[in-house]
Design a protein around this motif. Structure first.
Motif, mmCIF file in Angstrom:
data_model
loop_
_atom_site.group_PDB
_atom_site.id
_atom_site.type_symbol
_atom_site.label_atom_id
_atom_site.label_comp_id
_atom_site.label_asym_id
_atom_site.label_seq_id
_atom_site.Cartn_x
_atom_site.Cartn_y
_atom_site.Cartn_z
ATOM 1 N N LYS A 79 -10.546 51.393 85.971
ATOM 2 C CA LYS A 79 -10.672 52.230 87.159
ATOM 3 C C LYS A 79 -9.468 51.996 88.068
ATOM 4 N N LEU A 80 -9.211 52.971 88.923
ATOM 5 C CA LEU A 80 -8.121 52.801 89.896
ATOM 6 C C LEU A 80 -8.337 51.537 90.723
ATOM 7 N N SER A 81 -9.603 51.247 91.017
ATOM 8 C CA SER A 81 -9.933 50.098 91.858
ATOM 9 C C SER A 81 -9.712 48.755 91.157
ATOM 10 N N ASP A 82 -9.424 48.795 89.856
ATOM 11 C CA ASP A 82 -9.126 47.548 89.143
ATOM 12 C C ASP A 82 -7.698 47.083 89.397
ATOM 13 N N SER A 83 -6.876 47.902 90.013
ATOM 14 C CA SER A 83 -5.496 47.524 90.312
ATOM 15 C C SER A 83 -5.489 46.302 91.225
ATOM 16 N N ALA A 84 -4.884 45.236 90.750
ATOM 17 C CA ALA A 84 -4.884 43.967 91.475
ATOM 18 C C ALA A 84 -4.073 42.963 90.665
ATOM 19 N N THR A 85 -3.972 41.756 91.176
ATOM 20 C CA THR A 85 -3.404 40.648 90.411
ATOM 21 C C THR A 85 -4.558 39.798 89.899
ATOM 22 N N TYR A 86 -4.523 39.468 88.624
ATOM 23 C CA TYR A 86 -5.592 38.690 87.988
ATOM 24 C C TYR A 86 -5.084 37.276 87.735
ATOM 25 N N LEU A 87 -5.824 36.318 88.264
ATOM 26 C CA LEU A 87 -5.418 34.925 88.223
ATOM 27 C C LEU A 87 -6.306 34.140 87.267
ATOM 28 N N CYS A 88 -5.667 33.435 86.368
ATOM 29 C CA CYS A 88 -6.359 32.530 85.453
ATOM 30 C C CYS A 88 -6.421 31.154 86.109
ATOM 31 N N VAL A 89 -7.580 30.535 86.112
ATOM 32 C CA VAL A 89 -7.763 29.272 86.832
ATOM 33 C C VAL A 89 -8.442 28.259 85.917
ATOM 34 N N VAL A 90 -7.898 27.047 85.910
ATOM 35 C CA VAL A 90 -8.384 26.001 85.020
ATOM 36 C C VAL A 90 -8.651 24.738 85.820
ATOM 37 N N ASN A 91 -9.704 24.053 85.472
ATOM 38 C CA ASN A 91 -10.032 22.778 86.084
ATOM 39 C C ASN A 91 -9.608 21.666 85.126
ATOM 40 N N PRO A 92 -8.393 21.112 85.306
ATOM 41 C CA PRO A 92 -7.919 20.094 84.362
ATOM 42 C C PRO A 92 -8.670 18.790 84.552
ATOM 43 N N GLY A 106 -2.815 29.985 87.395
ATOM 44 C CA GLY A 106 -1.670 30.642 86.794
ATOM 45 C C GLY A 106 -0.972 31.487 87.839
ATOM 46 N N GLN A 107 0.215 32.001 87.492
ATOM 47 C CA GLN A 107 0.977 32.768 88.476
ATOM 48 C C GLN A 107 0.451 34.182 88.666
ATOM 49 N N GLY A 108 -0.485 34.588 87.812
ATOM 50 C CA GLY A 108 -1.110 35.886 87.993
ATOM 51 C C GLY A 108 -0.498 36.975 87.134
ATOM 52 N N THR A 109 -1.327 37.926 86.745
ATOM 53 C CA THR A 109 -0.899 39.105 85.998
ATOM 54 C C THR A 109 -1.190 40.331 86.843
ATOM 55 N N ILE A 110 -0.164 41.132 87.069
ATOM 56 C CA ILE A 110 -0.323 42.320 87.908
ATOM 57 C C ILE A 110 -0.784 43.494 87.048
ATOM 58 N N LEU A 111 -1.851 44.132 87.490
ATOM 59 C CA LEU A 111 -2.367 45.326 86.813
ATOM 60 C C LEU A 111 -2.315 46.510 87.768
#
Lengths: 115, 116
Positions: A79-92, A106-111
């Motif tokens: 959807k248009l509303s999915d446009s955002a930056t998606y961040l991957c997060v890990v608990n080391p 993570g530095q993020g993936t822009i969609l």
């Protein structure tokens, strides 16, 4: 090697498309895993936690592959509303295998979803 | 239920000035963290705390101090502001999960800080 690595994109997809993001992590003892989304100039918000068995929330599916140390996020019917930056997060985890409140982003993936 | 509250939302400082960014949460969360976010980069952990009286350094701690005297508050102090500290600062909190694992973090709205 960074602790958490993502393809920064940007990914430009039409409405209705299916898009997948991958994220790799370096600490094999990592425990909790999350996907967050961040809109421009706003705070990150939890999209979903990632469980070992994989999990789905509506159009979103998250997978964890511990053997290969990567996490994926699949978005169906974009959807248009999915446009955002998606961040991957890990608990080391530390050497003792216990995690102490520390998350690595993570530095993020822009969609960008276009009409 | 306010969640995580950060103040101020915007601040301009001169090089060498000191200031404190405030963060408060009303969810009784054990874990709290401070991050900075710069253009083209993800969130980088500055300092974090697993409970009152306990703090530890993250990835980029230099130039910052923290304290955690209560469960609710986790202020971040800039000792002597430098232009390199111009950034957006986020505070976050989370509940401690099973085996001390992390539950998802709740973020404040952020503080936009400019150092001239």
């Amino acid at each position: 090697r960074k602790e958490v690595e993502q393809d920064p994109g940007p990914f430009n997809v039409p409405e209705g498309a299916t898009v997948a993001f991958n994220c790799t992590y370096s600490n094999s003892a990592s425990q909790s895993f999350f996907w967050y989304r961040q809109d421009c100039r706003k705070e990150p918000k939890l999209l979903m936690s990632v469980y070992s068995s994989g999990n789905e929330d509506g159009r979103f599916t998250a997978q964890l592959n511990r053997a290969s140390q990567y996490i994926s996020l699949l978005i169906r019917d974009s959807k248009l509303s999915d446009s955002a930056t998606y961040l991957c997060v890990v608990n080391p985890s530390n050497a003792g295998g216990t995690s102490y409140g520390k998350l690595t982003f993570g530095q993020g993936t822009i969609l960008t979803v276009h009409p | 239920n306010a969640g995580v509250t950060q103040t101020p939302k915007f601040q301009v400082l001169k090089t060498g000035q000191s200031m404190t960014l405030q963060c408060a949460q009303d969810m009784n969360h054990e874990y709290m963290s401070w991050y900075r976010q710069d253009p083209g980069m993800g969130l980088r952990l500055i300092h974090y705390s697993v409970g009152a009286g306990i703090t530890d350094q993250g990835e980029v701690p230099n130039g910052y101090n923290v304290s955690r005297s209560t469960t609710e508050d986790f202020p971040l102090r800039l000792l002597s502001a430098a232009p390199s500290q111009t950034s957006v600062y986020f505070c976050a909190s989370s509940r401690r999960g099973i085996n001390y694992s992390n539950q998802p973090q709740h973020f404040g709205d952020g503080t936009r800080l400019s150092i001239l």
